[in-house]
Structure formats: structure tokens, C-alpha cells
Design an enzyme around this catalytic site. Structure first.
Site, PDB file in Angstrom:
ATOM      1  N   HIS A  50      12.264   4.768  71.189  1.00 39.14           N
ATOM      2  CA  HIS A  50      12.874   5.534  70.832  1.00 39.14           C
ATOM      3  C   HIS A  50      14.473   4.718  71.284  1.00 39.14           C
ATOM      4  O   HIS A  50      14.781   4.822  70.157  1.00 39.14           O
ATOM      5  CB  HIS A  50      12.872   7.055  71.722  1.00 39.14           C
ATOM      6  CG  HIS A  50      14.627   7.667  71.751  1.00 39.14           C
ATOM      7  ND1 HIS A  50      13.941   9.056  71.245  1.00 39.14           N
ATOM      8  CD2 HIS A  50      15.193   7.966  72.367  1.00 39.14           C
ATOM      9  CE1 HIS A  50      15.869   9.099  70.964  1.00 39.14           C
ATOM     10  NE2 HIS A  50      16.121   9.046  72.335  1.00 39.14           N
ATOM     11  N   ASP A  65      34.386  -8.820  47.751  1.00 43.08           N
ATOM     12  CA  ASP A  65      32.818  -9.036  48.616  1.00 43.08           C
ATOM     13  C   ASP A  65      33.546  -9.765  49.870  1.00 43.08           C
ATOM     14  O   ASP A  65      34.170  -9.866  50.392  1.00 43.08           O
ATOM     15  CB  ASP A  65      32.030  -9.738  47.649  1.00 43.08           C
ATOM     16  CG  ASP A  65      30.635  -9.629  48.061  1.00 43.08           C
ATOM     17  OD1 ASP A  65      30.424  -8.823  49.090  1.00 43.08           O
ATOM     18  OD2 ASP A  65      30.031  -9.181  47.235  1.00 43.08           O
ATOM     19  N   TRP A  97      14.160   0.746  77.114  1.00 44.78           N
ATOM     20  CA  TRP A  97      14.457  -0.191  76.468  1.00 44.78           C
ATOM     21  C   TRP A  97      14.982  -1.585  77.550  1.00 44.78           C
ATOM     22  O   TRP A  97      15.334  -2.637  76.642  1.00 44.78           O
ATOM     23  CB  TRP A  97      15.091   0.337  75.885  1.00 44.78           C
ATOM     24  CG  TRP A  97      17.098   0.850  76.309  1.00 44.78           C
ATOM     25  CD1 TRP A  97      16.775   1.918  77.105  1.00 44.78           C
ATOM     26  CD2 TRP A  97      17.848   0.231  76.362  1.00 44.78           C
ATOM     27  NE1 TRP A  97      18.182   1.607  77.326  1.00 44.78           N
ATOM     28  CE2 TRP A  97      18.932   0.531  76.688  1.00 44.78           C
ATOM     29  CE3 TRP A  97      18.056  -1.247  75.444  1.00 44.78           C
ATOM     30  CZ2 TRP A  97      20.114  -0.161  76.944  1.00 44.78           C
ATOM     31  CZ3 TRP A  97      19.497  -1.428  75.696  1.00 44.78           C
ATOM     32  CH2 TRP A  97      20.496  -0.921  76.070  1.00 44.78           C
ATOM     33  N   SER A 110      20.477 -11.647  63.157  1.00 38.73           N
ATOM     34  CA  SER A 110      20.927 -10.995  62.519  1.00 38.73           C
ATOM     35  C   SER A 110      22.866 -10.204  62.483  1.00 38.73           C
ATOM     36  O   SER A 110      23.352 -10.836  61.521  1.00 38.73           O
ATOM     37  CB  SER A 110      20.110  -9.875  62.285  1.00 38.73           C
ATOM     38  OG  SER A 110      20.431  -8.421  61.433  1.00 38.73           O
ATOM     39  N   SER A 111      22.851 -10.031  63.897  1.00 41.29           N
ATOM     40  CA  SER A 111      23.728  -9.420  64.554  1.00 41.29           C
ATOM     41  C   SER A 111      25.113 -10.356  64.551  1.00 41.29           C
ATOM     42  O   SER A 111      25.776 -10.284  63.751  1.00 41.29           O
ATOM     43  CB  SER A 111      24.053  -8.528  65.684  1.00 41.29           C
ATOM     44  OG  SER A 111      22.958  -7.367  65.319  1.00 41.29           O
ATOM     45  N   HIS A 128      26.324  -3.688  78.429  1.00 36.31           N
ATOM     46  CA  HIS A 128      27.296  -3.006  78.546  1.00 36.31           C
ATOM     47  C   HIS A 128      28.619  -2.705  77.291  1.00 36.31           C
ATOM     48  O   HIS A 128      28.756  -1.736  76.428  1.00 36.31           O
ATOM     49  CB  HIS A 128      27.936  -2.375  79.863  1.00 36.31           C
ATOM     50  CG  HIS A 128      28.997  -1.730  79.490  1.00 36.31           C
ATOM     51  ND1 HIS A 128      28.446  -0.375  79.923  1.00 36.31           N
ATOM     52  CD2 HIS A 128      29.879  -1.122  79.596  1.00 36.31           C
ATOM     53  CE1 HIS A 128      29.309   0.647  79.611  1.00 36.31           C
ATOM     54  NE2 HIS A 128      30.273   0.423  79.000  1.00 36.31           N
ATOM     55  N   GLU A 153      27.153  -3.476  74.061  1.00 32.35           N
ATOM     56  CA  GLU A 153      26.648  -3.034  73.061  1.00 32.35           C
ATOM     57  C   GLU A 153      27.417  -1.692  73.138  1.00 32.35           C
ATOM     58  O   GLU A 153      26.629  -1.527  72.099  1.00 32.35           O
ATOM     59  CB  GLU A 153      25.112  -2.800  73.404  1.00 32.35           C
ATOM     60  CG  GLU A 153      24.050  -2.667  72.910  1.00 32.35           C
ATOM     61  CD  GLU A 153      24.106  -3.115  71.170  1.00 32.35           C
ATOM     62  OE1 GLU A 153      24.367  -4.107  71.005  1.00 32.35           O
ATOM     63  OE2 GLU A 153      23.853  -2.464  70.422  1.00 32.35           O
ATOM     64  N   TYR A 205      29.435  -0.061  73.681  1.00 36.28           N
ATOM     65  CA  TYR A 205      31.076   0.148  72.526  1.00 36.28           C
ATOM     66  C   TYR A 205      31.074  -0.799  71.675  1.00 36.28           C
ATOM     67  O   TYR A 205      31.454  -0.351  70.494  1.00 36.28           O
ATOM     68  CB  TYR A 205      32.192  -0.848  73.790  1.00 36.28           C
ATOM     69  CG  TYR A 205      32.297   0.077  75.203  1.00 36.28           C
ATOM     70  CD1 TYR A 205      33.089   1.269  74.654  1.00 36.28           C
ATOM     71  CD2 TYR A 205      31.464  -0.738  76.107  1.00 36.28           C
ATOM     72  CE1 TYR A 205      33.442   1.477  75.836  1.00 36.28           C
ATOM     73  CE2 TYR A 205      32.052  -0.051  77.492  1.00 36.28           C
ATOM     74  CZ  TYR A 205      32.634   1.246  77.113  1.00 36.28           C
ATOM     75  OH  TYR A 205      33.045   2.025  78.331  1.00 36.28           O
ATOM     76  N   SER A 260      38.554   8.005  63.308  1.00 38.89           N
ATOM     77  CA  SER A 260      40.169   7.553  62.912  1.00 38.89           C
ATOM     78  C   SER A 260      40.893   8.039  61.396  1.00 38.89           C
ATOM     79  O   SER A 260      41.472   9.119  60.948  1.00 38.89           O
ATOM     80  CB  SER A 260      40.908   6.698  63.264  1.00 38.89           C
ATOM     81  OG  SER A 260      40.605   6.592  64.992  1.00 38.89           O
ATOM     82  N   HIS A 267      27.880  -1.896  86.368  1.00 46.31           N
ATOM     83  CA  HIS A 267      27.641  -0.238  86.860  1.00 46.31           C
ATOM     84  C   HIS A 267      26.419  -0.033  86.782  1.00 46.31           C
ATOM     85  O   HIS A 267      25.947   1.308  87.218  1.00 46.31           O
ATOM     86  CB  HIS A 267      29.234   0.181  86.294  1.00 46.31           C
ATOM     87  CG  HIS A 267      28.928   0.442  84.897  1.00 46.31           C
ATOM     88  ND1 HIS A 267      30.600   0.887  84.135  1.00 46.31           N
ATOM     89  CD2 HIS A 267      28.100   1.016  84.076  1.00 46.31           C
ATOM     90  CE1 HIS A 267      30.418   0.947  82.702  1.00 46.31           C
ATOM     91  NE2 HIS A 267      28.720   0.882  82.828  1.00 46.31           N
ATOM     92  N   HIS A 268      25.666  -0.454  86.042  1.00 44.81           N
ATOM     93  CA  HIS A 268      24.526  -0.226  85.626  1.00 44.81           C
ATOM     94  C   HIS A 268      23.460  -0.401  86.733  1.00 44.81           C
ATOM     95  O   HIS A 268      21.937  -0.014  87.129  1.00 44.81           O
ATOM     96  CB  HIS A 268      23.803  -0.801  84.284  1.00 44.81           C
ATOM     97  CG  HIS A 268      24.451   0.106  83.312  1.00 44.81           C
ATOM     98  ND1 HIS A 268      24.156   0.686  82.467  1.00 44.81           N
ATOM     99  CD2 HIS A 268      25.680  -0.803  82.593  1.00 44.81           C
ATOM    100  CE1 HIS A 268      24.462   1.005  81.158  1.00 44.81           C
ATOM    101  NE2 HIS A 268      25.832  -0.183  81.792  1.00 44.81           N
ATOM    102  N   THR A 273      40.468   4.838  76.200  1.00 36.98           N
ATOM    103  CA  THR A 273      39.648   6.111  75.910  1.00 36.98           C
ATOM    104  C   THR A 273      40.393   7.484  75.338  1.00 36.98           C
ATOM    105  O   THR A 273      39.928   8.049  73.662  1.00 36.98           O
ATOM    106  CB  THR A 273      38.113   6.554  76.977  1.00 36.98           C
ATOM    107  OG1 THR A 273      37.513   4.917  76.684  1.00 36.98           O
ATOM    108  CG2 THR A 273      37.640   7.192  75.400  1.00 36.98           C
ATOM    109  N   LYS A 308      42.642   7.720  72.990  1.00 41.83           N
ATOM    110  CA  LYS A 308      42.051   7.756  71.923  1.00 41.83           C
ATOM    111  C   LYS A 308      42.092   9.303  70.837  1.00 41.83           C
ATOM    112  O   LYS A 308      42.273   9.606  70.200  1.00 41.83           O
ATOM    113  CB  LYS A 308      41.194   6.842  71.393  1.00 41.83           C
ATOM    114  CG  LYS A 308      41.121   5.532  71.460  1.00 41.83           C
ATOM    115  CD  LYS A 308      39.779   4.545  71.057  1.00 41.83           C
ATOM    116  CE  LYS A 308      40.425   4.661  69.069  1.00 41.83           C
ATOM    117  NZ  LYS A 308      40.438   3.907  68.418  1.00 41.83           N
ATOM    118  N   ARG A 345      14.120  10.201  85.657  1.00 41.97           N
ATOM    119  CA  ARG A 345      14.391   9.841  84.070  1.00 41.97           C
ATOM    120  C   ARG A 345      12.476   9.584  83.594  1.00 41.97           C
ATOM    121  O   ARG A 345      12.282   8.770  85.255  1.00 41.97           O
ATOM    122  CB  ARG A 345      15.612   9.484  82.897  1.00 41.97           C
ATOM    123  CG  ARG A 345      15.667   7.924  83.472  1.00 41.97           C
ATOM    124  CD  ARG A 345      16.271   6.990  83.316  1.00 41.97           C
ATOM    125  NE  ARG A 345      16.733   7.087  82.332  1.00 41.97           N
ATOM    126  CZ  ARG A 345      17.331   5.661  81.352  1.00 41.97           C
ATOM    127  NH1 ARG A 345      18.033   5.380  82.066  1.00 41.97           N
ATOM    128  NH2 ARG A 345      16.948   5.360  80.109  1.00 41.97           N
TER     129      ARG A 345
END
Lengths: 554, 293
Positions: free
Chosen positions: A93, A123, A163, A193-194, A277, A279, A281, A292, A326-327, A352, A355, A474
């Protein structure tokens, strides 16, 4: 063929298989990305639906039977196979929703479609690279799906360690079978790919802007994709190295992550989160960009504090890259390291906040029409604020120590991603649907989709804060009976979410059956970016004569 | 449009109504039993250690009110602009796109709020991480899927035992499903207990909500944490890091007793667990990890 041109510059227009399989057209590739994202998202959603069904009541009810169906588990072993299958579900998941739903739709899908349109380019800079970026992702998805059906933990199938792939669960101790190798190779392909996609975006944005489209005139969505592309190039090689070392640990006897051979398990965690982390963002910034555009369009006002918004995103990108540990507050870091990561993490709340307040200020004094995309955008601002404030709580190592790996975390990151990023995706999807397909969708149904999902996800995830405060860990297939009430409420919320998904599918079917022509610009005077100057859907090749941008578009 | 005064009153009333749950929250959260999760509870687990109390205050007294206020403030602003600036109420949009003062304010105020949070946060962090002089040290090793406790010889121990979940069929009345274990770990009340943590196979995490303690047990590393329990009783915890199929089935049970009762238990346990000489060391076992499989 594809390169043959006629006197007036019109290109060959491939059809059918040749159009999509060999496509080098940014719009077709964008469509393919959105389709693969929708497929990944639907599978990921079904997995979460089964998990919530299992968790509705204490005790293990569904998964042993499911293991017999999916993994052909021996009935005598079905209970253990079921517990493993649950862990595999949470893992898959997560992987699907991150790598095969959010990223393909937001970056590959909306990015490919609208970055060239918004900057007035014909293009992407490297159309063939664009093609391989997409098909690598398909290969990656195939590998990820394969991993679910091959041997993993001893006597079990699939990788079931979450994950984040922490060794030793992902090493030979936890998962001796090849399932993890499939996952590693899937990550390699998705990462390649990314990276290719990110190179393409950066080159396109820096070199192919129409005359007059200065960096400070670019729409915020393009800025968001630009910052995202830089993040991708910065962090994905780290992930690649991280999982390559895991691969060699597993297969070639190295000991990067094996304490018995002088390795360190925390090395993996630092590398993983140096990718992991940023990721989040990578996922949320394009959603910020889309929001926006939408808020500005439907408030019929330019975005408030454009430069502040741009530099807030850059700031989020930079600061977001130096807060990864922080993880890892509970791994036994030194006090000073915890202090540093606590404060730097809290600092992200400032850009943040800029925004959030700028979106509200954009609406302030505007003339807001509550069209379907705007509902999603307002919903996004609220749920993302909810996820953001619990993020401030968890930024504190001192508070995180009470909530780590519990349901408070689950609630937090689903409020930012499952609600935040997904609402951003739906907002962008409904905003650009008429442009991409040429058809109007039924707004009444689109609104029903919004309300069902808004109610649904809040019922699912708000009670999980309570579970986390009370201490439920969890990734548990079963929980002490005291946690029953809020788990039940949470599972009931899934009914609304399921209805929302059905309505969403019906909206597509309805729009394609009724074929109401959208016209160039269905959203009125507020839609000022370049894509709304083209037909819907845009011509196969647009901007044969480059547009000239004079005023500020935002 | 409402007149200024009535509008102000109405806004004040809305704000008060919105704040009510925030004010009630600590009261609701307080009514909880220690050591076990409260059925249907919405607040933080009741705590029985100094660090736990400080964590409670930090969340219930500082973080929770601040984040609730911010979330409700943003919600209020959203509802206000939706009501005041929709296309019926305000057909002609303004062109306002900059307000330097406003932008400075909404940058500086969050910074100040964060600094305000950081002070108690850093103090609590130091209390959690810096371990005071301990009178009892126990070593806890995470295994797939049970915990091993080792009591050192120089403190009257010299034995180790495994703590395994009681299967549902063996539960006595009053024992909690998924929490009750065969061998409870016993520690003295009102004394500083240092826990050393490691794991023998994969990563586990030792967490007891009522102590405010959560710490990873990682193969090849020795982590330390501590607690000082203020009340005699039984306290349950669970594994907080995914460790395979039985992740949900390796609870922690720690019983706090008076010093004399603790001495008595030590003597009994020494007999009971005599076979386990305490030499079965988790860190050594992981070194031989490959041979075990």
C-alpha cells in the site's frame, strides 16, 4: 516517420498503439502517467480497504482466508500466512501510493502535461527520454507486483517489512526469499525513471520558456515542478545507493548493514530518510503548485505574494533536505542531534505557513466561485493544515517519543498525503480534466465526489489521533480490545471513501459518454495561464509560433 | 451586513464555542486508568513517571492547545473568506497581491510560536535522554517475537527470562488479550530503572505509553533509556517497530513493586530462572546470526 515534416511544419500524427507505446508527445505521455497512477491508486486503495475491514473488529478475521486465496497458503498455516499477508499489504500500500500513485500523477502526469503548456513550449526538451522515463516506471510496477507472489520471509510470500525497507527485515535475516530483490530492482527502475524525468523538467524549464516568460513570471505550478525536479536529482541517487548496498548485502556477502560484519543498521536508515523525507516534499510541492493555480483561478485574483510563494517552496526544498533524522528519534541519537533535527524540522512550518496564509489572502477580496476544483482546493488547505500542525507536534523529539510508530503518526502522514496530496491530485485532476479530454464533467457529481471523500477521510483518519494518543502501535493486524471503538469508527469512514471512488469512476464514464465540449477555457476570467489559450484538448503540437509574454501572468 | 458590534459579539461567540473542546480536553484526557489503554479513550495514556508527566504536560498543556487554535484559526479564516468573498457577496475581485506588513507578520508570529514550543521541548528532551544515576539496570533484548529480560548479577540478579504473550486460550479472567504475558518483569517503585536495549534478529522497539518511554532495540547496538515509576502496579507496553508476522503479538508487561517485594521477587526469580544463567547475550547471538538459520 515521427520526424517527417511537411512544409507548414505539421508533424505526422501517429495513432493507436504506435501513438502511445512509442509516444514522444508530452501530452500523451502525461496521459499515460495519469493512467498508471490511477491504476496504482486503485490497487493501493483496495489494499487499504481490506486492511480497514480487518481492523474494524479485534481479532484476525479476513487475512488467513485471503492468504489461502492469494498465496495458496496451506490451511494449517493460514493464520501465520495471514499475518504475513497483512504486513505485506501495508508495505505494498505504501509503495504503490508513493511511487505509483502520487508521483506519477503529480509529476509525470500533471508535470508533463502542463509544464510545457504553461511556459509556452512546444514539447519537453528530451521527448525520447520522456518515453523511457514512463516505460521504466511500468517495468518497475510489474516488478513490484511480482514481488507480492514470490518467497519472502521464511515460509512466507512477499516482502512484509514496511515501505521503509529497514534491514534486517529486508536483509537475509528477515526476508531470505527473492521478494525483496524484486522490490529493490523495482525501486532502482522507479528511481531511474524519476531521475530522467527530473533532468527533462529542469532542462525544459530552463531552456524552453517562451520569449518574455522570465523565471519570475512562471506560473507557480511550474516553479513547484522545478523545485521538485531538483529534489529528485538530489535524493534519488542516494536511495539508489542505499538499496544497492542492500542488494549486495543480500546476494554478494557484503556487510554494509550487518553489524556482525562491521556494518551499521542505522546507515541504512540515514540514507533511506535522506531520500525519504525530501520525498514527501517531492509529492506535496506539485500539489502546492496546482492548488496555487486553482485558488487564483476561482478567486479571479492573481496569487497573493507570488515571490514569497516561490521562495517559500525553495526554502521548503532546501530545509526539507536537512531534517531527515526526525524519522529516527528513537534509534538512540545524541541529545544534540535530536535538538538540531527538532528545531530544523519545526522551521519548515514557517514557509508552509506562508503558503497557507498566502492562499487565504489570495481568496481574501476575491470573487470566489465554488466550482468543483475550488472545493477540492479549499478542502486541501484545511486538511493540509491539520496534517501540518500535528507535524509540528511530531517534529519535537520529546513528544515524538510518545507517539513514534503509533497511530498518531499514521494520522499525521495521511492528513498530509492521503488527504493533502490526494486532494491536490483531485483538485488538479478536476481543474485540468476539461483541458486534457476536451469534455466537461458533471460538476454535481464532481462535488459529490469531493464531499464523500472529505467526510470519508476525516472519519477514517481523525479518530486515529486518539488511537495514537492512547498508544496503539502501527502495522498491527490485531490490537488490544480497548482500541476497538475508534478503529471501528475509522473503518466505517472507508464506506464513504469507497463511495467516493465509485463516484469518481462514474464521473469519467459520464463525461466521456455525454461528450459536452469544454471550449478553450471553461473556468472564466480567472484562468490566465497559457494552457487556457489553447483548444481543449490542445493540438497534438502546440505553439508552432511561440507566444510572447509581456505582462505578469500571475 | 451585521453592524460592527453584533458582528464582533457573534465572532467572539464562535471563537468561544470553537475553543470549548480545547479547554475540556485535558479534563477528558485525565480520567484514565494507568498501565492499560482506556476503552474508547481520546486522550494521551495516563502516565506514572516524571518524564511521562512532563510529556503529558508538554502535549496536553502546550502543543495541543496551540495546534488546535491554529487549525481552528485557519478553518475560521477559510469559512470567513468563503462567506464574505464568494462571487455573490463580492462580484468584483480586488487586485491586491502584496502586503509587506502582513507577510512579515505571518512569518514572524510562527517563528515566535516555534521558539515558545522549543523551550519546554528541549528541557523535556534532556530529561528523557540524560539518564540519572540508576539503582537498577536491566537488559532487554527483542527477539522474533518475544522479549528477553536480563537482571545483572551485581544487583542481586544473575538470571534472564523470556517474556512471551499468553495465548488467548490461557487467559485468566481479568487478563487482557494481546497484553498479558507469561513472565512479568518486576522493578522497584520510586527508583530509577535503566533499561539497556538490543535485539537478536531484526529491529524491535520497546515502548510503554504510561512511562513516556519508546526506544528502538537494534541488533549490534546498545540503546539506553530510563524510567522511575511512582505507583505500584502493572504496566503494559508493546513492540513499536514492525518485526515480522507476529509484530502485534509481543507485548511488554512491567510490574512495579515496593523495594522489599522486589528483593523477594529477585530471590524467587533466581530460583525459577536458574537454568538461564544470563550468559545468553543478544549481542553475541546476532554475531552468530547467520549460523542460527
Amino acid at each position: 516517420m515521427a520526424s517527417s515534416t511537411t512544409a507548414d511544419g505539421a508533424h505526422d500524427h501517429p495513432r493507436g498503439l504506435r501513438r502511445f507505446l512509442f509516444s514522444t508527445n508530452h501530452k500523451d505521455i502525461g496521459t499515460l502517467y495519469i493512467i498508471i497512477g490511477a491504476v496504482g491508486g486503485v490497487i493501493g486503495f483496495i489494499l487499504s480497504l481490506v486492511m480497514r475491514m480487518e481492523l474494524a473488529n479485534p481479532g484476525v478475521t479476513i487475512f488467513p482466508g485471503l492468504a489461502q486465496i492469494i498465496h495458496f497458503a496451506d490451511p494449517a498455516m493460514a493464520f501465520d500466512a495471514g499475518k504475513n499477508l497483512y504486513n505485506m499489504f501495508i508495505t505494498v500500500h505504501g509503495v504503490l501510493m508513493i511511487f505509483f500513485m502520487a508521483m506519477p500523477i503529480l509529476i509525470g502526469g500533471f508535470g508533463n502535461w502542463f509544464v510545457p503548456l504553461m511556459i509556452g513550449a512546444p514539447d519537453m526538451a528530451f521527448p525520447r527520454l520522456n518515453n523511457i522515463s514512463f516505460w521504466l516506471l511500468v517495468a518497475s510496477l510489474v516488478l513490484a507486483v511480482f514481488s507480492m507472489f514470490v518467497d519472502g520471509a521464511p515460509g512466507m510470500k512477499g516482502f512484509a517489512g514496511g515501505w521503509t525497507f529497514y534491514p534486517p527485515m529486508s536483509g537475509n535475516v528477515g526476508t531470505p526469499g527473492p521478494a525483496m530483490d524484486f522490490v529493490i530492482l523495482a525501486l532502482h527502475l522507479a528511481g531511474a525513471s524519476s531521475i530522467l524525468g527530473a533532468i527533462n523538467f529542469i532542462t525544459t524549464i530552463f531552456n524552453m520558456r517562451a520569449p518574455g516568460m522570465t523565471l519570475h513570471r512562471m506560473p507557480l505550478f511550474v516553479w513547484a515542478v522545478l523545485v521538485t525536479a531538483f529534489l529528485l536529482i538530489l535524493v534519488l541517487p542516494v536511495l539508489a545507493g542505499c538499496v544497492t548496498m542492500l542488494l549486495t548485502d543480500r546476494n554478494f556477502g557484503t556487510a554494509f548493514y550487518d553489524p556482525a560484519g562491521g556494518g551499521d543498521l542505522l546507515l541504512f536508515q540515514h540514507l533511506l530518510w535522506f531520500f525519504g523525507h525530501p520525498e514527501v516534499y517531492i509529492i506535496i510541492l506539485p500539489a502546492f503548485g496546482a492548488i496555487s493555480q486553482i485558488v487564483s483561478t476561482f478567486s479571479k485574483k492573481p496569487v497573493f505574494g507570488y515571490l514569497g510563494m516561490v521562495y517559500a517552496m525553495c526554502c521548503i526544498g532546501v530545509v526539507g533536505s536537512i531534517v531527515w533524522a526526525h524519522h529516527m528519534y528513537t534509534v538512540g541519537m545524541s541529545l544534540n542531534a535530536q535538538r538540531y533535527f527538532t528545531f530544523s524540522t519545526m522551521v519548515i512550518a514557517v514557509p508552509t505557513g506562508i503558503k497557507i496564509f498566502s492562499w487565504i489572502a489570495t481568496m481574501w477580496g476575491g470573487s470566489i466561485s465554488f466550482r468543483t476544483p475550488m472545493l477540492w482546493a479549499i478542502g486541501f488547505i484545511f486538511v493540509f493544515t491539520m496534517g501540518g500542525v500535528t507535524g509540528v507536534v511530531l517534529a519535537n523529539a520529546s513528544a515524538d517519543r510518545q507517539f513514534h510508530e503509533g497511530y498518531y503518526i499514521v494520522a499525521h502522514f495521511h492528513y498530509t498525503l492521503s488527504l493533502g496530496a490526494v486532494f491536490g491530485i483531485f483538485a488538479g485532476y478536476y481543474y485540468w480534466f476539461p483541458k486534457m479530454t476536451g469534455y466537461l464533467f458533471n460538476e454535481r457529481l464532481g462535488n459529490a465526489n469531493f464531499w464523500l471523500l472529505f467526510i470519508g477521510v476525516n472519519v477514517v483518519f481523525f479518530p486515529q489521533h486518539f488511537l495514537g494518543l492512547a498508544g496503539q502501535p502501527r502495522r498491527y493486524i490485531d490490537y488490544p480490545d480497548a482500541y476497538f471503538l475508534w478503529n471501528m469508527v475509522s473503518s466505517i469512514g472507508m464506506i464513504f471513501v469507497t463511495l467516493a471512488m465509485i463516484v469518481w469512476l462514474y464521473v469519467i464514464v459520464e463525461a466521456f459518454m455525454k461528450k459536452r465540449a469544454a471550449g478553450d477555457n471553461p473556468w472564466g476570467v480567472g484562468a490566465t495561464t497559457l494552457e487556457w489559450t489553447l483548444s481543449s484538448p490542445p493540438p497534438f503540437h502546440q505553439f508552432n509560433t511561440l507566444p510572447r509574454i509581456t505582462g505578469s501572468a500571475h | 451586513m451585521l453592524t460592527g458590534n453584533r458582528q464582533l459579539l457573534r465572532r467572539a461567540a464562535v471563537a468561544a464555542a470553537a475553543l470549548l473542546p480545547v479547554l475540556l480536553y485535558p479534563a477528558l484526557a485525565a480520567a484514565q486508568a494507568e498501565g492499560i489503554p482506556t476503552p474508547g479513550g481520546i486522550g494521551m495514556a495516563a502516565t506514572v513517571t516524571p518524564v511521562g508527566h512532563e510529556t503529558q504536560f508538554f502535549y496536553n498543556g502546550i502543543l495541543m492547545p496551540i495546534i488546535s487554535f491554529i487549525a481552528l484559526f485557519v478553518l475560521g479564516l477559510l469559512l470567513y473568506v468563503m462567506w464574505r468573498f464568494n462571487d455573490q457577496a463580492n462580484p468584483v475581485p480586488s487586485k491586491m497581491t502584496h502586503n509587506t506588513l502582513l507577510e512579515v507578520v505571518w512569518t514572524m508570529i510562527p517563528v515566535m510560536i516555534l521558539l515558545f514550543i522549543a523551550v519546554p521541548s528541549f528541557r523535556l528532551m534532556a530529561h528523557q535522554v540524560e539518564i540519572p544515576e540508576a539503582s537498577v539496570t536491566i537488559k532487554v533484548t527483542g527477539n522474533q517475537w518475544y522479549w528477553t529480560y536480563k537482571y545483572p548479577e551485581d544487583q542481586g540478579g544473575g538470571f534472564s527470562f523470556d517474556q512471551i504473550m499468553k495465548p488467548e486460550a490461557d487467559l485468566k479472567p481479568g487478563e487482557l488479550r494481546l497484553l498479558a504475558v507469561d513472565n512479568e518483569a518486576v522493578v522497584p517503585v520510586n527508583e530509577v530503572v535503566k533499561v539497556q536495549l538490543t535485539a537478536s534478529d531484526v529491529i524491535h522497539a520497546f515502548g510503554v505509553p504510561s512511562f513516556g518511554v519508546r526506544m528502538d532495540a537494534i541488533p549490534g547496538r546498545l540503546n539506553e533509556t530510563w524510567f522511575k515509576i511512582e505507583k505500584v502496579g502493572i504496566y503494559y507496553g508493546e513492540c513499536y517497530f514492525i518485526c515480522g508476522k507476529d509484530h502485534a503479538y509481543m507485548p511488554i508487561a512491567i510490574r512495579a513493586v515496593s523495594r522489599p517485594d522486589y528483593e523477594k521477587w529477585l530471590a524467587e526469580a533466581k530460583q525459577k530462572f536458574a537454568r538461564n544463567d544470563g550468559k545468553d547475550d543478544g549481542a553475541l547471538r546476532v554475531a552468530a546470526g547467520d549460523e542460527r538459520r
